[in-house]
Every structure is written in C-alpha cells, then in structure tokens.
Design a protein around this motif. Structure first.
Motif, mmCIF file in Angstrom:
data_model
loop_
_atom_site.group_PDB
_atom_site.id
_atom_site.type_symbol
_atom_site.label_atom_id
_atom_site.label_comp_id
_atom_site.label_asym_id
_atom_site.label_seq_id
_atom_site.Cartn_x
_atom_site.Cartn_y
_atom_site.Cartn_z
ATOM 1 N N CYS A 172 8.567 3.185 0.737
ATOM 2 C CA CYS A 172 7.134 2.839 0.909
ATOM 3 C C CYS A 172 6.204 3.827 0.349
ATOM 4 C CB CYS A 172 6.755 2.313 2.129
ATOM 5 S SG CYS A 172 7.533 1.114 2.864
ATOM 6 N N ASN A 175 0.391 3.221 -1.998
ATOM 7 C CA ASN A 175 -0.233 2.163 -2.438
ATOM 8 C C ASN A 175 -0.011 0.768 -1.608
ATOM 9 O OD1 ASN A 175 2.370 1.365 -3.277
ATOM 10 N ND2 ASN A 175 1.833 1.698 -5.574
ATOM 11 N N GLY A 176 0.909 0.932 -0.394
ATOM 12 C CA GLY A 176 1.360 -0.112 0.253
ATOM 13 C C GLY A 176 2.560 -1.016 -0.302
ATOM 14 N N ARG A 177 2.830 -0.532 -1.680
ATOM 15 C CA ARG A 177 4.235 -1.171 -1.968
ATOM 16 C C ARG A 177 5.531 -0.661 -1.538
ATOM 17 N NH1 ARG A 177 4.118 -5.545 -5.499
ATOM 18 N NH2 ARG A 177 6.174 -4.695 -6.765
ATOM 19 N N SER A 283 4.302 -11.240 1.259
ATOM 20 C CA SER A 283 3.452 -11.094 2.758
ATOM 21 C C SER A 283 3.687 -12.187 3.538
ATOM 22 C CB SER A 283 2.110 -10.755 2.245
ATOM 23 O OG SER A 283 1.471 -11.660 1.733
ATOM 24 N N VAL A 292 4.616 -7.681 -1.970
ATOM 25 C CA VAL A 292 4.486 -6.410 -1.438
ATOM 26 C C VAL A 292 5.487 -5.591 -1.629
ATOM 27 C CG1 VAL A 292 2.884 -7.330 0.481
ATOM 28 C CG2 VAL A 292 5.373 -7.220 0.774
#
Length: 345
Positions: A172, A175-177, A283, A292
C-alpha cells in the motif's frame, strides 16, 4: 523406497547429474526440471506421520523444505532443519550449485510448542523500487512481461514456485492505493535477508522489519555494503514489477510503502484467477465502485469476510458474493479460488 519408523521417516530424493556448464538444465528421475534458475522443485509428498524437523544429506546443492499448513498455506522454505509447524505434507526444493547425484532426507517429529491460532500477517514500512527488466527471467523462471504484476524480496524463503502465489504481498502506497502480487523474484540487493522474520537468516543484529539495504544506506551498516560487497545506493526492501508499480499503486518514482507479508498470517484466504489479466479491487461490492487497487493473477489474498453484491461471472463461475480482503477493499468471489470457512461481513 522410503522406510517408516515410529519417530522418523527416510526419504530419498531422485536426482540425475546436473551440470550448469554443459546444459544449464537439471533433471530428476521424475522428470522435474529447471532452466538456468538452478532450482528444482519436487511435487508435494504426503507422509504417514507428522514431521517438524529434518536432516538433509546432499552435495552440490542446498536442500530447502516447506510444509503444508492446516489452512492450506505453506510454511516458508527453510534449510535450518526445522519447520514452523508439524505437517504431514512436505515439499522439497534443490538450489543447485554444481553436480548433484544424490539427496536424502531424514524427517522427524520433535517436541515443540503448538502453533498459535489465527494470526495477523506481519507488516512493515519499506522502500520500494521498480524492477522493470521486461523479457528477463525471475528467480522462479517467470519471463517478465510488459506491465507485469509481481514482487521481489531479498530472500528465497518467500519465493513462490513458478505459476503459483503461495507467497504474496499486499503493498500500500501513501496515496491510498494497494496492490496484491505474488513473490516471483529475489532482490533487491541481497538474497539471504528475510528481514520480516525473527530470527532472520543473516544480519541478526538488525531489528525485525529493517532490510539490510536500508540499514546500509541510512546508517552505513556493514560499511554501507550489501552481502556481495556492493555499495548500497538506495534503501530498498522490495522490488515491484512495472504493472504493480505504475498501474496498481500509481507510483511515478521509488517510494516508501507498507508491505504485508500475507503468508505469515493464517485463516481464510484465496488466490486471484485472471489469466493474462488483473483484477480490480474496489471500495464496494459492485463494478461501479471506485477502484482502490489491483490484484495480480495468482496473488494470494487474505479474506476478512464475505458479503452479497453485484452478480459477476468470472473464472470461478457466476456469483453475487464479494470478499473483503482489506479494510474498504473488495473483490468479486467469481475470480478467487480456494476460499473456505469465510464469515459474513
């Protein structure tokens, strides 16, 4: 033929002479062969007794062993003489250095602490670099493709056999990806640095979770050199294939990431099945939910729970079930094999 005793089991490993100089191919009596990776992986062997310790007699090679766990996963490959758990199914890997004519195993069960119940996989923040090398060959024999989805770690203990994802990582970015990728190569920098373990193969004075390259780069550990005496020029603890790096994580340069070593956990899991493709991680539980992350073909995913969502047709049939594989991260069960005993979200 193997001979059984009450407390040990003898196993001969069928081999034929290997010569890297002459052929670059190692062949066994069972037809198992390797290319220039120099490794031979034998089919799993079911035993009449549970074992957790072994002694190997082999010349010209390193013999690694792993054992199958109750949840269907595997212990790490090891040459230490001890498995992480008692098992009735083992698999042998020979890492060949020169000519090999015989290999023999004595397997035993010795007193040990019972394996703990379900546990959370280990997770550490490390520096990630992009591997690239399209057209090259990984340590397990995979030919690297454009925008490929795999990872490399600096130890063969967590190296998946070709076309499997028994050792996979969740990566991970800030950037949240997130990405889910099988470990198919060895690197960066070192080949005996299983830094996620304690104790570890080498550099045992370093903290668990700190790659040797990171310590060498940041703190001049080992005079700033890796195990081969090279000047360490970045602190990388994981390499990522182009597709994992660019497409799944949307990285544009080397970066710090959080890596979860999925095989170090236990409990429900499955394997992504999307030949020649990847699977979007969303998500929510329908195909319109925001993406995501991305899971690569054959990557292992840890399954937290299952819920009902959009009906999807995939490689595993048609289903309206969706699996939560991390917080706020769902995949359609129609593309995941081997999932059992999952609770409802």
């Amino acid at each position: 033929m193997p001979a059984q005793a009450d407390t040990e089991f003898e196993l001969d490993i069928p081999v034929a002479e290997y010569s890297q100089e002459s052929t670059g191919v190692f062949r066994t009596a069972d037809g198992i062969s390797t290319n220039d990776t120099g490794m031979a992986i034998y089919p799993p062997k079911d035993l009449p007794m549970a074992v957790n310790a072994f002694a190997a007699k082999v010349s010209g090679a390193q013999l690694d062993l792993r054992g199958k766990l109750p949840d269907g996963g595997w212990t790490e490959w090891t040459d230490t003489g001890f498995l992480d758990a008692s098992t009735k199914t083992v698999q042998v890997r020979l890492v060949v250095n020169e000519s090999v004519r015989t290999a023999h195993l004595t397997l035993r069960n010795v007193p040990s602490k019972p394996r703990a119940g379900a546990k959370t996989p280990l997770s550490y923040r490390v520096f990630a670099t992009r591997e690239g090398l399209v057209g090259g060959k990984t340590a397990n024999g995979h030919i690297i493709r454009e925008r490929d989805h795999f990872a490399a770690l600096p130890s063969r203990r967590g190296l998946s056999p070709k076309q499997t994802g028994s050792y996979s990582v969740q990566v991970c970015a800030a950037n949240g990806r997130c990405a889910w990728a099988p470990v198919w190569d060895v690197g960066p920098w070192n080949t005996r640095d299983d830094y996620w373990n304690h104790p570890r193969q080498e550099w045992q004075d370093l903290p668990q979770g700190t790659p040797q390259a990171q310590a060498a780069y940041q703190e001049s550990y080992n005079q700033g050199l890796d195990q081969f005496g090279r000047d360490v020029r970045n602190p990388a603890g994981i390499d990522l294939g182009d597709g994992t790096f660019w497409d799944a994580l949307e990285l544009t340069g080397n970066a710090w990431v959080t890596v979860t070593y999925l095989w170090t956990g236990s409990g429900p899991h499955g394997y992504i099945r999307t030949p020649d493709d990847t699977l979007n991680v969303r998500s929510g539980t329908d195909s319109n939910a925001p993406i995501v992350g991305i899971a690569g073909h054959l990557a292992q995913v840890r399954v937290e729970c299952e819920t009902v969502g959009e009906e999807v047709t995939g490689t595993q049939g048609t289903s309206d079930r969706w699996l939560r594989i991390a917080r706020g991260s769902y995949v359609a069960r129609a593309f995941v094999s081997g999932v059992t005993s999952v609770v409802t979200c």
